[in-house]
Design a protein around this motif. Structure first.
Motif, PDB file in Angstrom:
ATOM      1  N   GLY A  29       0.613  -0.827   0.316  1.00 37.42           N
ATOM      2  CA  GLY A  29       0.239  -0.199  -0.559  1.00 37.42           C
ATOM      3  C   GLY A  29       0.655   1.334   0.328  1.00 37.42           C
ATOM      4  O   GLY A  29       0.696   2.836  -0.239  1.00 37.42           O
ATOM      5  N   GLU A  30       1.904   0.866   0.508  1.00 37.11           N
ATOM      6  CA  GLU A  30       2.447   2.069   0.029  1.00 37.11           C
ATOM      7  C   GLU A  30       3.284   2.837  -1.142  1.00 37.11           C
ATOM      8  O   GLU A  30       3.203   1.187  -1.885  1.00 37.11           O
ATOM      9  CB  GLU A  30       3.949   2.125   1.292  1.00 37.11           C
ATOM     10  CG  GLU A  30       3.149   2.521   2.681  1.00 37.11           C
ATOM     11  CD  GLU A  30       4.330   2.835   3.530  1.00 37.11           C
ATOM     12  OE1 GLU A  30       5.775   2.595   3.921  1.00 37.11           O
ATOM     13  OE2 GLU A  30       4.448   2.519   5.278  1.00 37.11           O
ATOM     14  N   THR A  31       4.369   3.920  -1.522  1.00 38.16           N
ATOM     15  CA  THR A  31       4.940   4.274  -2.454  1.00 38.16           C
ATOM     16  C   THR A  31       6.241   4.536  -2.488  1.00 38.16           C
ATOM     17  O   THR A  31       6.872   5.570  -1.252  1.00 38.16           O
ATOM     18  CB  THR A  31       3.564   5.444  -3.373  1.00 38.16           C
ATOM     19  OG1 THR A  31       3.336   5.978  -2.502  1.00 38.16           O
ATOM     20  CG2 THR A  31       2.445   4.828  -3.151  1.00 38.16           C
ATOM     21  N   TYR A  32       6.715   4.844  -3.805  1.00 39.78           N
ATOM     22  CA  TYR A  32       8.589   5.507  -3.766  1.00 39.78           C
ATOM     23  C   TYR A  32       7.944   6.139  -4.849  1.00 39.78           C
ATOM     24  O   TYR A  32       7.620   5.961  -6.326  1.00 39.78           O
ATOM     25  CB  TYR A  32       9.130   4.317  -3.780  1.00 39.78           C
ATOM     26  CG  TYR A  32      10.721   4.642  -4.155  1.00 39.78           C
ATOM     27  CD1 TYR A  32      11.006   5.917  -3.333  1.00 39.78           C
ATOM     28  CD2 TYR A  32      10.818   4.252  -4.730  1.00 39.78           C
ATOM     29  CE1 TYR A  32      12.730   6.313  -4.324  1.00 39.78           C
ATOM     30  CE2 TYR A  32      12.475   4.782  -5.699  1.00 39.78           C
ATOM     31  CZ  TYR A  32      13.102   5.663  -4.870  1.00 39.78           C
ATOM     32  OH  TYR A  32      14.405   6.186  -4.947  1.00 39.78           O
ATOM     33  N   GLU A  33       8.230   7.727  -4.859  1.00 39.98           N
ATOM     34  CA  GLU A  33       8.004   8.457  -6.454  1.00 39.98           C
ATOM     35  C   GLU A  33       9.326   9.200  -6.483  1.00 39.98           C
ATOM     36  O   GLU A  33       8.845  10.535  -5.774  1.00 39.98           O
ATOM     37  CB  GLU A  33       6.777   9.333  -5.529  1.00 39.98           C
ATOM     38  CG  GLU A  33       5.100   8.610  -4.981  1.00 39.98           C
ATOM     39  CD  GLU A  33       3.991   9.289  -4.859  1.00 39.98           C
ATOM     40  OE1 GLU A  33       4.567  10.520  -5.061  1.00 39.98           O
ATOM     41  OE2 GLU A  33       3.542   8.937  -4.445  1.00 39.98           O
ATOM     42  N   PRO A  34      10.058   8.268  -6.864  1.00 34.21           N
ATOM     43  CA  PRO A  34      11.172   9.270  -7.774  1.00 34.21           C
ATOM     44  C   PRO A  34      10.804  10.374  -8.654  1.00 34.21           C
ATOM     45  O   PRO A  34       9.996   9.569  -9.232  1.00 34.21           O
ATOM     46  CB  PRO A  34      12.048   8.666  -7.472  1.00 34.21           C
ATOM     47  CG  PRO A  34      11.362   7.045  -8.052  1.00 34.21           C
ATOM     48  CD  PRO A  34      10.730   7.261  -7.363  1.00 34.21           C
ATOM     49  N   THR A  35      11.880  11.449  -9.078  1.00 35.84           N
ATOM     50  CA  THR A  35      11.499  12.717  -9.842  1.00 35.84           C
ATOM     51  C   THR A  35      12.727  11.814 -10.536  1.00 35.84           C
ATOM     52  O   THR A  35      13.842  12.496  -9.867  1.00 35.84           O
ATOM     53  CB  THR A  35      10.830  13.262  -9.922  1.00 35.84           C
ATOM     54  OG1 THR A  35       9.838  13.181  -8.919  1.00 35.84           O
ATOM     55  CG2 THR A  35      10.919  14.284 -10.949  1.00 35.84           C
ATOM     56  N   LEU A  36      12.415  11.608 -12.104  1.00 38.24           N
ATOM     57  CA  LEU A  36      14.105  11.335 -12.573  1.00 38.24           C
ATOM     58  C   LEU A  36      13.836  12.809 -14.070  1.00 38.24           C
ATOM     59  O   LEU A  36      13.428  12.901 -14.837  1.00 38.24           O
ATOM     60  CB  LEU A  36      13.693  10.123 -13.497  1.00 38.24           C
ATOM     61  CG  LEU A  36      13.427   8.874 -12.671  1.00 38.24           C
ATOM     62  CD1 LEU A  36      12.601   7.425 -13.197  1.00 38.24           C
ATOM     63  CD2 LEU A  36      14.350   9.018 -11.503  1.00 38.24           C
ATOM     64  N   GLU A  37      15.021  14.090 -13.518  1.00 37.89           N
ATOM     65  CA  GLU A  37      15.094  14.530 -13.953  1.00 37.89           C
ATOM     66  C   GLU A  37      16.320  14.448 -15.558  1.00 37.89           C
ATOM     67  O   GLU A  37      16.451  15.183 -16.474  1.00 37.89           O
ATOM     68  CB  GLU A  37      15.615  15.278 -13.119  1.00 37.89           C
ATOM     69  CG  GLU A  37      14.470  16.047 -11.538  1.00 37.89           C
ATOM     70  CD  GLU A  37      13.817  17.301 -12.744  1.00 37.89           C
ATOM     71  OE1 GLU A  37      13.319  17.647 -13.749  1.00 37.89           O
ATOM     72  OE2 GLU A  37      12.422  17.471 -11.930  1.00 37.89           O
ATOM     73  N   THR A  38      16.941  13.501 -14.550  1.00 38.75           N
ATOM     74  CA  THR A  38      18.683  13.947 -15.634  1.00 38.75           C
ATOM     75  C   THR A  38      17.860  12.435 -17.339  1.00 38.75           C
ATOM     76  O   THR A  38      17.944  11.339 -16.641  1.00 38.75           O
ATOM     77  CB  THR A  38      19.284  12.665 -14.761  1.00 38.75           C
ATOM     78  OG1 THR A  38      19.342  13.893 -14.005  1.00 38.75           O
ATOM     79  CG2 THR A  38      20.592  12.799 -15.618  1.00 38.75           C
TER      80      THR A  38
END
Ligand SMILES: [Cu+2]
Length: 221
Positions: free
Chosen positions: A126-135
């Motif tokens: 139920g949890e999330t991991y939310e990286p934002t990938l800029e490169t």
């Protein structure tokens, strides 16, 4: 005789309607050839060749995409491979507990830090991991407890990644242009041949049954 001549001959023999159908098939195949016959996909690293699930989605144009964690056999990321624009937030959604996300490879300055905790610390359902990938570049990752079961995935970011031509829904065999038009004509020619055979048989049957004069029939009995 080349393939086109054969198509014309076969079409002529099988009748006007099927000649048109064969023609349409050939035109469709030719157009497909001109259009590349498939789509361009990022060139995925060999690391994810044996990844569970193995699905791919082109999700460029989205600012946020979702990758489910613990799909299929329970040891898969879905979609396994995604293509996104720079600046996209990848939401890893843990639909099952007992997994994590750890970076395997990424471009310099890539923002895939991995889930918190040590290598084998897992994330609850139920949890999330939310990286934002800029490169821009190629990112690969895995679930540490299940890497050996093929629980890995990849994210291609941006249009600068190296790409390959991929035949949609087929193997490299279908990239051969000689093969592309062929599936159409055996089909139509085959169907036409069967129709012609049935018509001939029916004609012969009726000729034999009703073709004789009443007198001849009486004489035979
Ligand atoms: Cu796992």
């Amino acid at each position: 005789m080349n393939r086109r001549d054969f198509l014309r001959t076969a079409g002529g023999a099988a009748g006007g309607a099927s000649a048109a159908a064969v023609g349409a098939g050939t035109v469709a195949a030719a157009e497909q050839e001109e259009g590349g016959g498939g789509s361009v996909q990022p060139e995925w690293p060999s690391y994810v060749e044996d990844a569970e699930d193995g699905s791919y989605e082109d999700l460029r144009g989205e600012s946020e995409v979702t990758v489910e964690v613990g799909t299929g056999s329970g040891f898969a990321f879905t979609p396994t491979k995604v293509w996104v624009d720079p600046g996209t937030t990848v939401v890893f959604e843990f639909i099952e507990g007992g997994h994590n996300v750890k970076p395997n490879s990424q471009p310099d300055g890539g923002g895939l830090g991995g889930t918190e905790g040590g290598e084998f610390d897992t994330i609850p359902e139920g949890e999330t991991y939310e990286p934002t990938l800029e490169t821009g570049g190629m990112y690969t990752y895995y679930c540490a407890p299940h890497e050996g079961q093929g629980m890995k995935g990849a994210v291609a970011v941006g249009d600068e990644v190296s790409t390959v031509e991929v035949e949609s829904g087929g193997g490299a065999e279908e990239l051969n242009p000689e093969h592309m038009g062929v599936p159409f004509h055996p089909h139509y020619v085959g169907v036409s041949t069967i129709v012609m055979m049935v018509v001939s048989l029916l004609f012969t049957f009726f000729l034999l049954k009703y073709g004789e004069s009443p007198n001849a029939k009486g004489g035979n009995n």
